[in-house]
Design a protein around this motif. Sequence first.
Motif, PDB file in Angstrom:
ATOM      1  N   VAL A 114      -2.966  -6.484  -6.254  1.00 32.87           N
ATOM      2  CA  VAL A 114      -2.344  -6.787  -7.540  1.00 32.87           C
ATOM      3  C   VAL A 114      -1.149  -5.861  -7.768  1.00 32.87           C
ATOM      4  O   VAL A 114      -1.259  -4.637  -7.613  1.00 32.87           O
ATOM      5  CB  VAL A 114      -3.369  -6.626  -8.689  1.00 32.87           C
ATOM      6  N   GLY A 115      -0.012  -6.474  -8.069  1.00 25.36           N
ATOM      7  CA  GLY A 115       1.180  -5.706  -8.403  1.00 25.36           C
ATOM      8  C   GLY A 115       1.909  -5.079  -7.234  1.00 25.36           C
ATOM      9  O   GLY A 115       2.824  -4.293  -7.439  1.00 25.36           O
ATOM     10  N   ALA A 116       1.497  -5.393  -6.003  1.00 23.01           N
ATOM     11  CA  ALA A 116       2.159  -4.810  -4.834  1.00 23.01           C
ATOM     12  C   ALA A 116       2.319  -5.900  -3.775  1.00 23.01           C
ATOM     13  O   ALA A 116       1.401  -6.166  -3.001  1.00 23.01           O
ATOM     14  CB  ALA A 116       1.356  -3.642  -4.291  1.00 23.01           C
ATOM     15  N   ALA A 117       3.478  -6.531  -3.724  1.00 22.48           N
ATOM     16  CA  ALA A 117       3.706  -7.678  -2.842  1.00 22.48           C
ATOM     17  C   ALA A 117       3.643  -7.327  -1.361  1.00 22.48           C
ATOM     18  O   ALA A 117       3.413  -8.193  -0.535  1.00 22.48           O
ATOM     19  CB  ALA A 117       5.070  -8.313  -3.149  1.00 22.48           C
ATOM     20  N   ASN A 118       3.806  -6.059  -1.027  1.00 17.63           N
ATOM     21  CA  ASN A 118       3.787  -5.673   0.389  1.00 17.63           C
ATOM     22  C   ASN A 118       2.485  -4.966   0.782  1.00 17.63           C
ATOM     23  O   ASN A 118       2.442  -4.286   1.802  1.00 17.63           O
ATOM     24  CB  ASN A 118       5.003  -4.800   0.726  1.00 17.63           C
ATOM     25  N   SER A 119       1.434  -5.148  -0.016  1.00 15.33           N
ATOM     26  CA  SER A 119       0.178  -4.450   0.246  1.00 15.33           C
ATOM     27  C   SER A 119      -1.012  -5.388   0.297  1.00 15.33           C
ATOM     28  O   SER A 119      -1.009  -6.441  -0.340  1.00 15.33           O
ATOM     29  CB  SER A 119      -0.072  -3.385  -0.821  1.00 15.33           C
TER      30      SER A 119
END
Length: 143
Positions: A114-119
Amino acid sequence: MNTSLITRAAAALLLGSVAVLAQAADVNGSSRAQAQSDVKPMFKPGKPRVWDAVVSDTGVLQRGGAIGASAVNTSGAYQIDFPVDVTQCSFVASLGSVDIGTPASGQAVTARRVGAANSVFVQTTDDAGTRVPRAFHLVVVCA
């Protein structure tokens, strides 16, 4: 029964079907090349992009194409960071050893972070489903 006769009959039927299909294409004003160009590919062209990570039970990235990893808490929750947006990718994780030896048993599940497109988020559990820290291997595939 004469298998040679059956084989010839099947071949004649097949050739007749091909001729009828070819005539139908000509009658409809379309060619085979045009019909083939109308077919949409099921998969995107090009090779899929693949990243991986081997992460210790403390959340330290040991190796792989990830750019970082960290433990989110002490209950087997981890965040693994990649150099690209992975929101449209597939994730697969499995408990695994960071070195030689047999890994602890249990499960690893994945989700978008959530909230981290690269994670990617990974949660590890023991055989009973209790959240516990475990080393794991993660593969991310983007088409």
